[in-house]
Design a protein around this motif. Structure first.
Motif, PDB file in Angstrom:
ATOM      1  N   ASP A 129      23.271  48.184 -11.858  1.00 10.13           N
ATOM      2  CA  ASP A 129      24.317  49.202 -11.997  1.00 10.13           C
ATOM      3  C   ASP A 129      24.386  49.693 -13.446  1.00 10.13           C
ATOM      4  OD1 ASP A 129      25.616  47.223 -13.428  1.00 10.13           O
ATOM      5  OD2 ASP A 129      27.231  46.949 -11.985  1.00 10.13           O
ATOM      6  N   SER A 130      25.452  50.356 -13.801  1.00  8.12           N
ATOM      7  CA  SER A 130      25.594  50.933 -15.147  1.00  8.12           C
ATOM      8  C   SER A 130      25.791  49.872 -16.228  1.00  8.12           C
ATOM      9  CB  SER A 130      26.753  51.925 -15.176  1.00  8.12           C
ATOM     10  OG  SER A 130      27.955  51.261 -14.840  1.00  8.12           O
ATOM     11  N   SER A 131      25.973  48.613 -15.823  1.00  8.15           N
ATOM     12  CA  SER A 131      26.095  47.508 -16.782  1.00  8.15           C
ATOM     13  C   SER A 131      24.879  46.585 -16.730  1.00  8.15           C
ATOM     14  CB  SER A 131      27.357  46.689 -16.485  1.00  8.15           C
ATOM     15  OG  SER A 131      28.501  47.493 -16.569  1.00  8.15           O
ATOM     16  N   GLY A 132      23.883  46.937 -15.918  1.00  7.32           N
ATOM     17  CA  GLY A 132      22.698  46.103 -15.784  1.00  7.32           C
ATOM     18  C   GLY A 132      22.845  44.980 -14.770  1.00  7.32           C
ATOM     19  N   ARG A 133      23.983  44.930 -14.095  1.00  4.02           N
ATOM     20  CA  ARG A 133      24.225  43.855 -13.114  1.00  4.02           C
ATOM     21  C   ARG A 133      23.520  44.144 -11.796  1.00  4.02           C
ATOM     22  NH1 ARG A 133      30.589  44.141 -13.446  1.00  4.02           N
ATOM     23  NH2 ARG A 133      29.875  46.185 -12.857  1.00  4.02           N
ATOM     24  N   TYR A 134      23.097  43.066 -11.145  1.00  2.23           N
ATOM     25  CA  TYR A 134      22.505  43.171  -9.813  1.00  2.23           C
ATOM     26  C   TYR A 134      22.925  41.957  -9.002  1.00  2.23           C
ATOM     27  CZ  TYR A 134      19.154  39.725 -11.489  1.00  2.23           C
ATOM     28  OH  TYR A 134      18.592  38.596 -12.000  1.00  2.23           O
ATOM     29  N   ALA A 135      22.860  42.078  -7.694  1.00  2.00           N
ATOM     30  CA  ALA A 135      23.140  40.962  -6.794  1.00  2.00           C
ATOM     31  C   ALA A 135      22.439  41.239  -5.471  1.00  2.00           C
ATOM     32  CB  ALA A 135      24.645  40.797  -6.578  1.00  2.00           C
ATOM     33  N   ILE A 136      21.911  40.176  -4.879  1.00  6.02           N
ATOM     34  CA  ILE A 136      21.206  40.309  -3.606  1.00  6.02           C
ATOM     35  C   ILE A 136      21.211  38.948  -2.914  1.00  6.02           C
ATOM     36  CG2 ILE A 136      18.932  39.866  -4.616  1.00  6.02           C
ATOM     37  CD1 ILE A 136      17.865  42.038  -2.611  1.00  6.02           C
ATOM     38  N   THR A 137      21.272  38.956  -1.598  1.00  4.84           N
ATOM     39  CA  THR A 137      21.223  37.726  -0.818  1.00  4.84           C
ATOM     40  C   THR A 137      19.769  37.408  -0.498  1.00  4.84           C
ATOM     41  OG1 THR A 137      23.367  38.257   0.146  1.00  4.84           O
ATOM     42  CG2 THR A 137      22.066  36.583   1.266  1.00  4.84           C
ATOM     43  N   VAL A 138      19.354  36.175  -0.842  1.00  2.67           N
ATOM     44  CA  VAL A 138      17.968  35.735  -0.630  1.00  2.67           C
ATOM     45  C   VAL A 138      17.978  34.344   0.014  1.00  2.67           C
ATOM     46  CG1 VAL A 138      17.033  37.088  -2.550  1.00  2.67           C
ATOM     47  CG2 VAL A 138      17.861  34.769  -2.962  1.00  2.67           C
ATOM     48  N   PRO A 139      16.847  33.910   0.574  1.00  6.83           N
ATOM     49  CA  PRO A 139      16.793  32.576   1.166  1.00  6.83           C
ATOM     50  C   PRO A 139      17.031  31.490   0.112  1.00  6.83           C
ATOM     51  CG  PRO A 139      14.906  33.870   1.873  1.00  6.83           C
ATOM     52  CD  PRO A 139      15.593  34.644   0.793  1.00  6.83           C
ATOM     53  N   ALA A 140      17.782  30.469   0.480  1.00  5.91           N
ATOM     54  CA  ALA A 140      18.045  29.347  -0.421  1.00  5.91           C
ATOM     55  C   ALA A 140      16.855  28.393  -0.432  1.00  5.91           C
ATOM     56  CB  ALA A 140      19.310  28.614   0.026  1.00  5.91           C
ATOM     57  N   GLN A 141      16.757  27.613  -1.479  1.00 11.82           N
ATOM     58  CA  GLN A 141      15.754  26.559  -1.625  1.00 11.82           C
ATOM     59  C   GLN A 141      14.328  27.078  -1.450  1.00 11.82           C
ATOM     60  OE1 GLN A 141      16.909  23.261   0.823  1.00 11.82           O
ATOM     61  NE2 GLN A 141      18.811  22.972  -0.262  1.00 11.82           N
ATOM     62  N   GLN A 142      14.051  28.226  -2.055  1.00 13.73           N
ATOM     63  CA  GLN A 142      12.711  28.796  -2.060  1.00 13.73           C
ATOM     64  C   GLN A 142      12.377  29.224  -3.473  1.00 13.73           C
ATOM     65  OE1 GLN A 142      11.773  32.167   0.355  1.00 13.73           O
ATOM     66  NE2 GLN A 142      11.385  30.934   2.143  1.00 13.73           N
ATOM     67  N   LYS A 143      11.111  29.095  -3.827  1.00  9.62           N
ATOM     68  CA  LYS A 143      10.668  29.575  -5.129  1.00  9.62           C
ATOM     69  C   LYS A 143      10.640  31.096  -5.081  1.00  9.62           C
ATOM     70  CE  LYS A 143       7.341  27.562  -7.597  1.00  9.62           C
ATOM     71  NZ  LYS A 143       5.975  27.140  -7.986  1.00  9.62           N
ATOM     72  N   LEU A 144      11.302  31.730  -6.062  1.00  8.49           N
ATOM     73  CA  LEU A 144      11.364  33.181  -6.117  1.00  8.49           C
ATOM     74  C   LEU A 144      10.816  33.673  -7.450  1.00  8.49           C
ATOM     75  CD1 LEU A 144      14.988  33.671  -4.781  1.00  8.49           C
ATOM     76  CD2 LEU A 144      12.883  34.003  -3.491  1.00  8.49           C
ATOM     77  N   ALA A 145      10.171  34.795  -7.423  1.00  9.13           N
ATOM     78  CA  ALA A 145       9.707  35.465  -8.652  1.00  9.13           C
ATOM     79  C   ALA A 145      10.426  36.792  -8.738  1.00  9.13           C
ATOM     80  CB  ALA A 145       8.206  35.661  -8.595  1.00  9.13           C
ATOM     81  N   ILE A 146      10.915  37.114  -9.928  1.00  4.88           N
ATOM     82  CA  ILE A 146      11.720  38.331 -10.121  1.00  4.88           C
ATOM     83  C   ILE A 146      11.109  39.186 -11.212  1.00  4.88           C
ATOM     84  CG2 ILE A 146      14.002  39.208 -10.706  1.00  4.88           C
ATOM     85  CD1 ILE A 146      15.094  36.438  -9.880  1.00  4.88           C
ATOM     86  N   LYS A 147      11.002  40.472 -10.959  1.00  9.16           N
ATOM     87  CA  LYS A 147      10.581  41.453 -11.960  1.00  9.16           C
ATOM     88  C   LYS A 147      11.595  42.581 -11.977  1.00  9.16           C
ATOM     89  CE  LYS A 147       5.524  40.994 -11.865  1.00  9.16           C
ATOM     90  NZ  LYS A 147       4.271  41.744 -11.641  1.00  9.16           N
ATOM     91  N   VAL A 148      11.845  43.100 -13.173  1.00  5.85           N
ATOM     92  CA  VAL A 148      12.762  44.226 -13.315  1.00  5.85           C
ATOM     93  C   VAL A 148      11.952  45.422 -13.806  1.00  5.85           C
ATOM     94  CG1 VAL A 148      14.813  45.107 -14.477  1.00  5.85           C
ATOM     95  CG2 VAL A 148      14.681  42.690 -13.840  1.00  5.85           C
ATOM     96  N   TYR A 149      12.141  46.554 -13.138  1.00  9.44           N
ATOM     97  CA  TYR A 149      11.466  47.797 -13.502  1.00  9.44           C
ATOM     98  C   TYR A 149      12.500  48.781 -14.010  1.00  9.44           C
ATOM     99  CZ  TYR A 149       7.631  45.913 -10.685  1.00  9.44           C
ATOM    100  OH  TYR A 149       6.640  45.121 -10.173  1.00  9.44           O
ATOM    101  N   SER A 150      12.236  49.398 -15.166  1.00 10.52           N
ATOM    102  CA  SER A 150      13.216  50.339 -15.706  1.00 10.52           C
ATOM    103  C   SER A 150      12.919  51.766 -15.294  1.00 10.52           C
ATOM    104  CB  SER A 150      13.240  50.264 -17.227  1.00 10.52           C
ATOM    105  OG  SER A 150      12.009  50.644 -17.761  1.00 10.52           O
TER     106      SER A 150
END
Length: 101
Positions: A80-101
């Motif tokens: 959002d306008s403050s850089g915040r994000y939130a999303i529901t994902v599976p628990a107890q799993q290895k996740l990789a995150i990338k941010v694109y501007s």
């Protein structure tokens, strides 16, 4: 760190007749929630200068990001306008995150 258990919201149905019979404007209903295999992942995307990444895409892959592109992400959300994000994902799993501007 201990893993907190999350519980799936349970749908309950209460008829208008049952509420009409209640002597107060409140109606008690017992529920039995079930374990939920999801977690809310939230954060703030920032540049190395510590300023927020506004309206950026946050791509999430399960297990690995080998040969990953934004189109192959398992989950996608935006900041959002403050850089915040939130999303529901599976628990107890290895996740990789990338941010694109």
């Amino acid at each position: 760190m201990a893993v907190k258990k999350t519980y799936k919201p349970q749908e309950i149905k209460v008829s208008a007749t049952a509420i009409a019979k209640s002597p107060t404007p409140m109606y008690d209903k017992d529920i039995s929630p079930t374990l939920w295999g999801l977690v809310l992942l939230e954060g703030v995307a920032k540049w190395s200068t510590n300023s927020a990444i506004i309206s950026g895409a946050v791509a999430i892959w399960k297990n690995s990001v080998a040969d990953s592109t934004i189109s192959t992400a398992n989950y996608l959300t935006f900041t959002d306008s403050s850089g915040r994000y939130a999303i529901t994902v599976p628990a107890q799993q290895k996740l990789a995150i990338k941010v694109y501007s």
